[in-house]
Design a protein around this motif. Structure first.
Motif, PDB file in Angstrom:
ATOM      1  N   LYS A 126       0.786  -1.212   0.000  1.00  0.00           N
ATOM      2  CA  LYS A 126       0.000   0.000   0.000  1.00  0.00           C
ATOM      3  C   LYS A 126       0.832   1.284   0.000  1.00  0.00           C
ATOM      4  CE  LYS A 126      -4.230  -0.687  -0.296  1.00  0.00           C
ATOM      5  NZ  LYS A 126      -4.813  -0.557  -1.613  1.00  0.00           N
ATOM      6  N   GLU A 127       2.088   1.207   0.419  1.00  0.00           N
ATOM      7  CA  GLU A 127       2.884   2.435   0.375  1.00  0.00           C
ATOM      8  C   GLU A 127       3.215   2.742  -1.084  1.00  0.00           C
ATOM      9  OE1 GLU A 127       5.920  -0.874   0.896  1.00  0.00           O
ATOM     10  OE2 GLU A 127       3.953  -0.468   1.686  1.00  0.00           O
ATOM     11  N   GLN A 128       3.063   3.993  -1.457  1.00  0.00           N
ATOM     12  CA  GLN A 128       3.255   4.374  -2.852  1.00  0.00           C
ATOM     13  C   GLN A 128       4.438   5.328  -2.977  1.00  0.00           C
ATOM     14  OE1 GLN A 128       1.683   3.017  -5.308  1.00  0.00           O
ATOM     15  NE2 GLN A 128       0.256   1.905  -4.042  1.00  0.00           N
ATOM     16  N   THR A 129       5.270   5.065  -3.951  1.00  0.00           N
ATOM     17  CA  THR A 129       6.391   5.954  -4.220  1.00  0.00           C
ATOM     18  C   THR A 129       6.391   6.421  -5.664  1.00  0.00           C
ATOM     19  OG1 THR A 129       7.808   4.063  -4.694  1.00  0.00           O
ATOM     20  CG2 THR A 129       7.847   4.905  -2.438  1.00  0.00           C
ATOM     21  N   PHE A 130       5.348   6.073  -6.420  1.00  0.00           N
ATOM     22  CA  PHE A 130       5.235   6.524  -7.800  1.00  0.00           C
ATOM     23  C   PHE A 130       3.767   6.460  -8.212  1.00  0.00           C
ATOM     24  CE2 PHE A 130       5.138   2.031  -8.376  1.00  0.00           C
ATOM     25  CZ  PHE A 130       4.374   1.822  -9.507  1.00  0.00           C
ATOM     26  N   GLU A 131       3.487   7.020  -9.369  1.00  0.00           N
ATOM     27  CA  GLU A 131       2.155   6.927  -9.959  1.00  0.00           C
ATOM     28  C   GLU A 131       2.323   6.814 -11.464  1.00  0.00           C
ATOM     29  OE1 GLU A 131       0.541  11.347 -10.587  1.00  0.00           O
ATOM     30  OE2 GLU A 131       1.173  10.953  -8.527  1.00  0.00           O
ATOM     31  N   LEU A 132       1.302   6.298 -12.124  1.00  0.00           N
ATOM     32  CA  LEU A 132       1.255   6.294 -13.583  1.00  0.00           C
ATOM     33  C   LEU A 132       0.285   7.380 -13.998  1.00  0.00           C
ATOM     34  CD1 LEU A 132       0.986   2.479 -14.364  1.00  0.00           C
ATOM     35  CD2 LEU A 132       3.027   3.914 -14.446  1.00  0.00           C
ATOM     36  N   GLY A 133       0.664   8.206 -14.957  1.00  0.00           N
ATOM     37  CA  GLY A 133      -0.202   9.284 -15.420  1.00  0.00           C
ATOM     38  C   GLY A 133      -0.635   9.037 -16.851  1.00  0.00           C
ATOM     39  N   PHE A 134      -1.947   9.084 -17.085  1.00  0.00           N
ATOM     40  CA  PHE A 134      -2.503   8.914 -18.418  1.00  0.00           C
ATOM     41  C   PHE A 134      -3.239  10.190 -18.794  1.00  0.00           C
ATOM     42  CE2 PHE A 134      -2.392   4.521 -16.740  1.00  0.00           C
ATOM     43  CZ  PHE A 134      -1.437   4.025 -17.613  1.00  0.00           C
ATOM     44  N   VAL A 135      -2.930  10.718 -19.972  1.00  0.00           N
ATOM     45  CA  VAL A 135      -3.419  12.016 -20.421  1.00  0.00           C
ATOM     46  C   VAL A 135      -4.612  11.836 -21.361  1.00  0.00           C
ATOM     47  CG1 VAL A 135      -2.773  14.139 -21.635  1.00  0.00           C
ATOM     48  CG2 VAL A 135      -1.076  12.946 -20.229  1.00  0.00           C
ATOM     49  N   THR A 136      -5.640  12.655 -21.132  1.00  0.00           N
ATOM     50  CA  THR A 136      -6.837  12.640 -21.966  1.00  0.00           C
ATOM     51  C   THR A 136      -7.497  14.014 -21.936  1.00  0.00           C
ATOM     52  OG1 THR A 136      -9.012  11.614 -22.314  1.00  0.00           O
ATOM     53  CG2 THR A 136      -8.259  11.793 -20.035  1.00  0.00           C
ATOM     54  N   GLN A 137      -8.249  14.318 -22.966  1.00  0.00           N
ATOM     55  CA  GLN A 137      -9.059  15.543 -22.972  1.00  0.00           C
ATOM     56  C   GLN A 137     -10.353  15.335 -22.195  1.00  0.00           C
ATOM     57  OE1 GLN A 137      -8.172  18.442 -24.030  1.00  0.00           O
ATOM     58  NE2 GLN A 137      -6.478  18.022 -25.396  1.00  0.00           N
ATOM     59  N   GLU A 138     -10.686  14.068 -21.877  1.00  0.00           N
ATOM     60  CA  GLU A 138     -11.977  13.731 -21.265  1.00  0.00           C
ATOM     61  C   GLU A 138     -11.812  13.123 -19.870  1.00  0.00           C
ATOM     62  OE1 GLU A 138     -14.766  12.577 -24.862  1.00  0.00           O
ATOM     63  OE2 GLU A 138     -12.972  11.308 -24.794  1.00  0.00           O
ATOM     64  N   VAL A 139     -11.194  13.864 -18.972  1.00  0.00           N
ATOM     65  CA  VAL A 139     -10.904  13.369 -17.628  1.00  0.00           C
ATOM     66  C   VAL A 139     -12.174  12.881 -16.930  1.00  0.00           C
ATOM     67  CG1 VAL A 139     -10.011  13.981 -15.337  1.00  0.00           C
ATOM     68  CG2 VAL A 139      -8.831  14.794 -17.400  1.00  0.00           C
ATOM     69  N   GLU A 140     -13.212  13.720 -16.909  1.00  0.00           N
ATOM     70  CA  GLU A 140     -14.459  13.354 -16.208  1.00  0.00           C
ATOM     71  C   GLU A 140     -15.072  12.087 -16.785  1.00  0.00           C
ATOM     72  OE1 GLU A 140     -13.876  16.427 -17.351  1.00  0.00           O
ATOM     73  OE2 GLU A 140     -14.093  17.804 -15.659  1.00  0.00           O
ATOM     74  N   LYS A 141     -15.087  11.967 -18.100  1.00  0.00           N
ATOM     75  CA  LYS A 141     -15.687  10.807 -18.770  1.00  0.00           C
ATOM     76  C   LYS A 141     -14.940   9.519 -18.407  1.00  0.00           C
ATOM     77  CE  LYS A 141     -17.029   9.208 -23.359  1.00  0.00           C
ATOM     78  NZ  LYS A 141     -17.052   9.531 -24.790  1.00  0.00           N
ATOM     79  N   VAL A 142     -13.610   9.563 -18.406  1.00  0.00           N
ATOM     80  CA  VAL A 142     -12.807   8.386 -18.052  1.00  0.00           C
ATOM     81  C   VAL A 142     -13.045   8.009 -16.589  1.00  0.00           C
ATOM     82  CG1 VAL A 142     -10.444   7.505 -17.750  1.00  0.00           C
ATOM     83  CG2 VAL A 142     -11.042   8.808 -19.807  1.00  0.00           C
ATOM     84  N   VAL A 143     -13.027   8.994 -15.708  1.00  0.00           N
ATOM     85  CA  VAL A 143     -13.231   8.719 -14.280  1.00  0.00           C
ATOM     86  C   VAL A 143     -14.618   8.125 -14.038  1.00  0.00           C
ATOM     87  CG1 VAL A 143     -13.426   9.779 -11.992  1.00  0.00           C
ATOM     88  CG2 VAL A 143     -11.524  10.390 -13.493  1.00  0.00           C
ATOM     89  N   GLU A 144     -15.623   8.653 -14.707  1.00  0.00           N
ATOM     90  CA  GLU A 144     -16.980   8.123 -14.524  1.00  0.00           C
ATOM     91  C   GLU A 144     -17.080   6.675 -15.013  1.00  0.00           C
ATOM     92  OE1 GLU A 144     -20.711   7.915 -13.081  1.00  0.00           O
ATOM     93  OE2 GLU A 144     -19.158   9.390 -12.665  1.00  0.00           O
ATOM     94  N   LYS A 145     -16.451   6.367 -16.139  1.00  0.00           N
ATOM     95  CA  LYS A 145     -16.436   4.987 -16.651  1.00  0.00           C
ATOM     96  C   LYS A 145     -15.798   4.052 -15.625  1.00  0.00           C
ATOM     97  CE  LYS A 145     -14.588   2.106 -20.347  1.00  0.00           C
ATOM     98  NZ  LYS A 145     -13.804   2.067 -21.581  1.00  0.00           N
TER      99      LYS A 145
END
Length: 127
Positions: A69-88
């Motif tokens: 559970k300890e986090q030292t990194f993240e993966l970032g994915f870029v989109t123009q439709e942040v809200e739409k991806v999060v809702e899906k």
């Protein structure tokens, strides 16, 4: 000497859950599958996964059995439709750690968690 990022490998517990998250929910194309190792085409960098056991066999590294559970990194994915991806992702039962919000520099950012607890940033392009 010049280096370039070729790929990122995540060690995962359940390959089928991982394939569903990255392939079905996020929509990345499966580039290759070799036993317990898979690769996704994400644009300029390959995103790869291997089971923890498979990773230990290939690398001889002490990869732990359980999700950490300890986090030292993240993966970032870029989109123009942040809200739409999060809702899906929310509809599919993916934990949303931070709802989409505008950062002071103008980028829209949200965070979710993949099946192994890795932090996944869903964000708009910078500038």
């Amino acid at each position: 000497m010049k280096l370039s990022m070729g790929y990122v490998i995540l060690y995962v517990q359940d390959l089928e859950k991982t394939k569903y998250f990255y392939g079905e929910l996020l929509g990345f194309s499966l580039r290759g599958e070799y036993g317990t190792y898979i690769e996704y085409d994400t644009g300029s960098t390959i995103l790869s996964m291997n089971t923890r056991e498979g990773g230990r066999e290939v690398t001889n590294l002490p990869i732990p059995d359980d999700s950490r559970k300890e986090q030292t990194f993240e993966l970032g994915f870029v989109t123009q439709e942040v809200e739409k991806v999060v809702e899906k992702l929310r509809i599919a039962g993916v934990p949303v750690l931070m709802e989409p919000r505008e950062k002071p520099w103008g980028q829209k950012v949200a965070y979710v968690e993949d099946p192994d607890g890795h932090y996944i940033e869903i964000c708009s392009p910078m500038g």
